[in-house]
Design an enzyme around this catalytic site. Sequence first.
Site, PDB file in Angstrom:
ATOM      1  N   GLU A  44       9.440 -35.066 -16.600  1.00 60.74           N
ATOM      2  CA  GLU A  44       9.340 -35.166 -18.057  1.00 60.74           C
ATOM      3  C   GLU A  44      10.285 -36.274 -18.548  1.00 60.74           C
ATOM      4  OE1 GLU A  44       7.989 -31.717 -20.791  1.00 60.74           O
ATOM      5  OE2 GLU A  44      10.162 -31.713 -20.859  1.00 60.74           O
TER       6      GLU A  44
ATOM      7  N   LYS B 107      14.067 -23.690 -28.847  1.00 62.82           N
ATOM      8  CA  LYS B 107      14.813 -24.634 -29.685  1.00 62.82           C
ATOM      9  C   LYS B 107      14.176 -24.711 -31.073  1.00 62.82           C
ATOM     10  CE  LYS B 107      16.218 -29.489 -29.499  1.00 62.82           C
ATOM     11  NZ  LYS B 107      16.276 -30.682 -28.662  1.00 62.82           N
TER      12      LYS B 107
ATOM     13  N   GLY C  85      15.570 -30.094 -24.311  1.00 64.31           N
ATOM     14  CA  GLY C  85      15.156 -28.827 -23.695  1.00 64.31           C
ATOM     15  C   GLY C  85      15.490 -28.761 -22.212  1.00 64.31           C
ATOM     16  N   ARG C  86      15.131 -29.799 -21.471  1.00 62.54           N
ATOM     17  CA  ARG C  86      15.318 -29.761 -20.011  1.00 62.54           C
ATOM     18  C   ARG C  86      16.769 -29.990 -19.605  1.00 62.54           C
ATOM     19  NH1 ARG C  86      12.243 -33.762 -21.886  1.00 62.54           N
ATOM     20  NH2 ARG C  86      12.788 -35.931 -21.550  1.00 62.54           N
TER      21      ARG C  86
ATOM     22  N   GLU D 273       3.401 -20.677 -27.009  1.00 63.79           N
ATOM     23  CA  GLU D 273       3.526 -19.685 -25.938  1.00 63.79           C
ATOM     24  C   GLU D 273       4.654 -18.704 -26.231  1.00 63.79           C
ATOM     25  OE1 GLU D 273       3.345 -22.942 -25.601  1.00 63.79           O
ATOM     26  OE2 GLU D 273       2.173 -23.529 -23.842  1.00 63.79           O
TER      27      GLU D 273
ATOM     28  N   HIS E 163       6.532 -25.118   8.084  1.00 57.10           N
ATOM     29  CA  HIS E 163       5.325 -24.498   8.633  1.00 57.10           C
ATOM     30  C   HIS E 163       4.132 -24.700   7.728  1.00 57.10           C
ATOM     31  CE1 HIS E 163       7.641 -22.491  11.832  1.00 57.10           C
ATOM     32  NE2 HIS E 163       8.604 -22.601  10.933  1.00 57.10           N
TER      33      HIS E 163
ATOM     34  N   LYS F 213      -1.248 -30.212 -26.910  1.00 58.44           N
ATOM     35  CA  LYS F 213      -0.893 -29.137 -27.850  1.00 58.44           C
ATOM     36  C   LYS F 213      -1.764 -29.218 -29.096  1.00 58.44           C
ATOM     37  CE  LYS F 213       4.123 -28.969 -27.204  1.00 58.44           C
ATOM     38  NZ  LYS F 213       5.371 -29.108 -27.898  1.00 58.44           N
TER      39      LYS F 213
HETATM   40  C1  G6Q Z   1      11.994 -30.200 -22.597  1.00 58.95           C
HETATM   41  C2  G6Q Z   1      10.852 -30.134 -23.469  1.00 58.95           C
HETATM   42  C3  G6Q Z   1      10.059 -28.841 -23.416  1.00 58.95           C
HETATM   43  C4  G6Q Z   1      10.618 -27.717 -24.270  1.00 58.95           C
HETATM   44  C5  G6Q Z   1       9.562 -26.629 -24.390  1.00 58.95           C
HETATM   45  C6  G6Q Z   1      10.039 -25.438 -25.197  1.00 58.95           C
HETATM   46  O1  G6Q Z   1      12.760 -31.123 -22.530  1.00 58.95           O
HETATM   47  O2  G6Q Z   1      11.243 -30.461 -24.754  1.00 58.95           O
HETATM   48  O3  G6Q Z   1       9.872 -28.360 -22.115  1.00 58.95           O
HETATM   49  O4  G6Q Z   1      11.795 -27.236 -23.737  1.00 58.95           O
HETATM   50  O5  G6Q Z   1       8.405 -27.147 -24.951  1.00 58.95           O
HETATM   51  O6  G6Q Z   1      10.364 -25.824 -26.491  1.00 58.95           O
HETATM   52  P1  G6Q Z   1      11.127 -24.856 -27.432  1.00 58.95           P
HETATM   53  O7  G6Q Z   1      12.460 -24.559 -26.864  1.00 58.95           O
HETATM   54  O8  G6Q Z   1      11.223 -25.546 -28.764  1.00 58.95           O
HETATM   55  O9  G6Q Z   1      10.306 -23.583 -27.524  1.00 58.95           O
END
Ligand code: G6Q
Length: 551
Positions: free
Chosen positions: A362, A215, A276-277, A221, A393, A513
């Site tokens: 989250e 996003k 994001g989620r 990462e 199990h 972070k």
């Molecule tokens: C989700 C969070 C988080 C996000 C990641 C990736 O709700 O905001 O998990 O999706 O940190 O972020 P980017 O899409 O900006 O790389």
Amino acid sequence: MTTPQPIQTIAPLRERKAWTALEEHAAKLRGIHLRQLFADDPERATRFTLEALGLYFDYSKNRIDGEAIALLLELAAQSGLRHHIDAMFEGKKINVTEKRSVLHVALRAPKGEKIFSDGVDVVPEVHAVLDKMADCADRIRSGDWKGHTGKRIRNIVSVGIGGSDLGPVMAYEALKYYSQRDMTFRFVSNVDGADFVEATRDLNAEETLFIICSKTFTTLETMTNAHTAREWALKTLGDEKAIARHFIAVSTNAAKVAEFGIDTANMFGFWDWVGGRYSMDSAIGLSTMIAVGPDHFREMLSGFHAMDEHFRATPFESNLPVIMGLLVVWYNAFFDAQTVAVLPYEQYLKRFPAYLQQLTMESNGKHVTLDGVEVDYQTGPIYWGEPGTNGQHSFYQLIHQGTKFIPCDFIGFVHALDPIGNHQDLLMANVFAQAEALAFGKTPEEVRAGGTPEWLVRHKTFEGNRPSNAILADRLTPELLGKLIALYEHSVFTQGVIWQIDSFDQWGVELGKVLAERIIPELALGSEPALKHDTSTNALIERYRRGKGAV
Ligand code: G6Q
């Protein structure tokens, strides 16, 4: 800057009338066994089962009675749930701390529906992106999209993390049955280089397309993996021009995408009102669409939408996500439940619990209310799980006989996608048996009656009285998957409204972070700046440096 306000002023949780009544009622119910509740009411199973949208939702094996549900529904009303649902669908800025609308429901709204954010109807933009995705997916699936050397694209590597990864991974696994089998799909999320190396080691760069999902297009990462992917591709393809045919970006940040070197013609956008989620059915789901095709993807969206409509329009007493969310609140508050186990009896849903962990934790792992006041009650529980029967199990022992109280969600299907012999009956017999065993247990008398010697009786006794929901559907289709995910999304929403927290921000991920950014240069050999952390962190960094230097 003005302080943002909650969209409605609600009395603190403990001051809502229904809460006090619930506390008293729960004290009564804590002393009653599910065996008793079932014995007292022959209609119980039907009374506490809902069937909607092809989902059979049996919540009768919960430690509730009619009054508990009535009070929970009153609590929902006193918490302004109706108002909050409307506010979400109307694009109000219910993500208070980030001052954003929360409109994942618009991602699956059919053409022609109108949903506004900041006065703009967002549905046409959503469909424009979906159409562009479909065109791209079709070109890749048909072999029309060629790599730089003229070869067909056979491998898709989706690079992203958190909300830009967990949904696509889960959906790919869940819908693998419907996927194009002559293509390979891989997912890289971890900054641990092993993730990238293992995902690409057997792939030919000439046939590989990377989808960089971020996003913000700034996530450490993802950007690290994206640069590594570029080097990896260029090692074989040689030419910078190859990037255009081997890299696609999904982002809200066009400037950063261009800076990275991806042609913005190969960029798919989304919007700041998609968390994001909650983004797997935006362009973040491009890998899913390539895997299963645009038609299946649209079926999945229609499943999401059906559940959105159910949530928006169904009276709360027969509203699946509302009831499900209220039950979580109930156990969390009055039964000291710390967790919820999600147990899909469907191998294709193996990544569903991992996906839910982010969605739920989250969203609702928060310690202050929308007004910034410290809560004096429990908020979001820990969600976890594994597919059945495997879990039986390993950890079910603790659920059956341990000292922890763990409400469970069982998920099962009438039809297997891959029917072989009697596998499905064996699988489903286990779902029904586990829920039965948890609820009713085995009394010492029953154990004795089986001839067990007295010294072993306590060990073999199952106390029971352990609650579960059972969600049963016909078969795992793309549409059903959409419904199931939206069911949990709106359950999370319901919980968040009761607790009066912001389910759509995630400030808790920031501190780590920032600290990592500070530590990164401290790990480089040569410069080795003086360390100013606590003594433990200093010693760890020094030990790491020594080990690294030795090698
Ligand atoms: C989700 C969070 C988080 C996000 C990641 C990736 O709700 O905001 O998990 O999706 O940190 O972020 P980017 O899409 O900006 O790389």
